[in-house]
Design a protein around this motif. Structure first.
Motif, PDB file in Angstrom:
ATOM      1  N   GLY A 100       0.838  -1.192   0.000  1.00  0.00           N
ATOM      2  CA  GLY A 100       0.000   0.000   0.000  1.00  0.00           C
ATOM      3  C   GLY A 100       0.870   1.237   0.000  1.00  0.00           C
ATOM      4  O   GLY A 100       2.054   1.168  -0.312  1.00  0.00           O
ATOM      5  N   GLU A 101       0.266   2.346   0.360  1.00  0.00           N
ATOM      6  CA  GLU A 101       1.004   3.611   0.357  1.00  0.00           C
ATOM      7  C   GLU A 101       1.338   4.041   1.775  1.00  0.00           C
ATOM      8  O   GLU A 101       0.506   3.972   2.665  1.00  0.00           O
ATOM      9  CB  GLU A 101       0.175   4.699  -0.329  1.00  0.00           C
ATOM     10  N   LEU A 102       2.572   4.474   1.953  1.00  0.00           N
ATOM     11  CA  LEU A 102       3.014   5.047   3.217  1.00  0.00           C
ATOM     12  C   LEU A 102       3.096   6.555   3.008  1.00  0.00           C
ATOM     13  O   LEU A 102       3.676   7.007   2.021  1.00  0.00           O
ATOM     14  CB  LEU A 102       4.383   4.479   3.594  1.00  0.00           C
ATOM     15  N   THR A 103       2.512   7.310   3.914  1.00  0.00           N
ATOM     16  CA  THR A 103       2.601   8.765   3.871  1.00  0.00           C
ATOM     17  C   THR A 103       3.383   9.223   5.088  1.00  0.00           C
ATOM     18  O   THR A 103       3.103   8.809   6.210  1.00  0.00           O
ATOM     19  CB  THR A 103       1.199   9.415   3.878  1.00  0.00           C
ATOM     20  N   SER A 104       4.370  10.062   4.863  1.00  0.00           N
ATOM     21  CA  SER A 104       5.181  10.614   5.947  1.00  0.00           C
ATOM     22  C   SER A 104       5.060  12.128   5.911  1.00  0.00           C
ATOM     23  O   SER A 104       5.329  12.754   4.889  1.00  0.00           O
ATOM     24  CB  SER A 104       6.647  10.199   5.769  1.00  0.00           C
ATOM     25  N   ILE A 105       4.634  12.703   7.030  1.00  0.00           N
ATOM     26  CA  ILE A 105       4.530  14.161   7.140  1.00  0.00           C
ATOM     27  C   ILE A 105       5.478  14.614   8.237  1.00  0.00           C
ATOM     28  O   ILE A 105       5.390  14.167   9.374  1.00  0.00           O
ATOM     29  CB  ILE A 105       3.085  14.591   7.466  1.00  0.00           C
TER      30      ILE A 105
END
Length: 131
Positions: A100-105
């Motif tokens: 899936g997608e990993l989002t890092s903020i």
């Protein structure tokens, strides 16, 4: 606002569970949660060099805002990532990790660097202070 500086991890939430979901071994996830990692960031305009030292493990990533580039995840996996900047103090990275997608903020407020990583319904939050 420049991200350039050294930051030491102060606190983290859900690190172990998140790292295991990324594929890090139980042993390494456990060791990593107890070490106060040091993040060193060098910013030159849109170019960034980020070095994270956790015990004896050193992870280095370089990227340019708005350009897809190669990155290494904490589990050693090499991925393509696109990092965007929102305002002058927030970096948003989107990475396809296969599951899936990993989002890092990553957001910088004064001397506090907050990183929130999300993958599916899992979330990990890490707070570091400039040293």
């Amino acid at each position: 606002m420049s991200f350039t500086g050294k930051y030491q991890l102060q606190s983290q939430e859900n690190f172990e569970v998140f790292m295991k979901a990324l594929g890090l071994s139980d042993d390494l996830a456990q060791k990593g949660k107890d070490i106060k990692s040091i993040s060193e960031i060098e910013q030159d305009g849109k170019k960034f060099k980020v070095t994270v030292t956790t015990g004896s493990k050193v992870m280095k990533n370089e990227f340019t805002i708005g350009e897809e580039g190669d990155m290494e995840l904490p589990n050693g996996q090499k991925v393509k990532a696109l990092v965007q900047m929102e305002g002058n103090n927030k970096l948003v990275a989107k990475v396809n990790v296969g599951k899936g997608e990993l989002t890092s903020i990553t957001e910088l407020n004064g001397d506090t660097l907050t990183n929130v990583m999300t993958m599916g319904d899992l979330c990990c939050k890490r707070i570091s202070k400039r040293i």
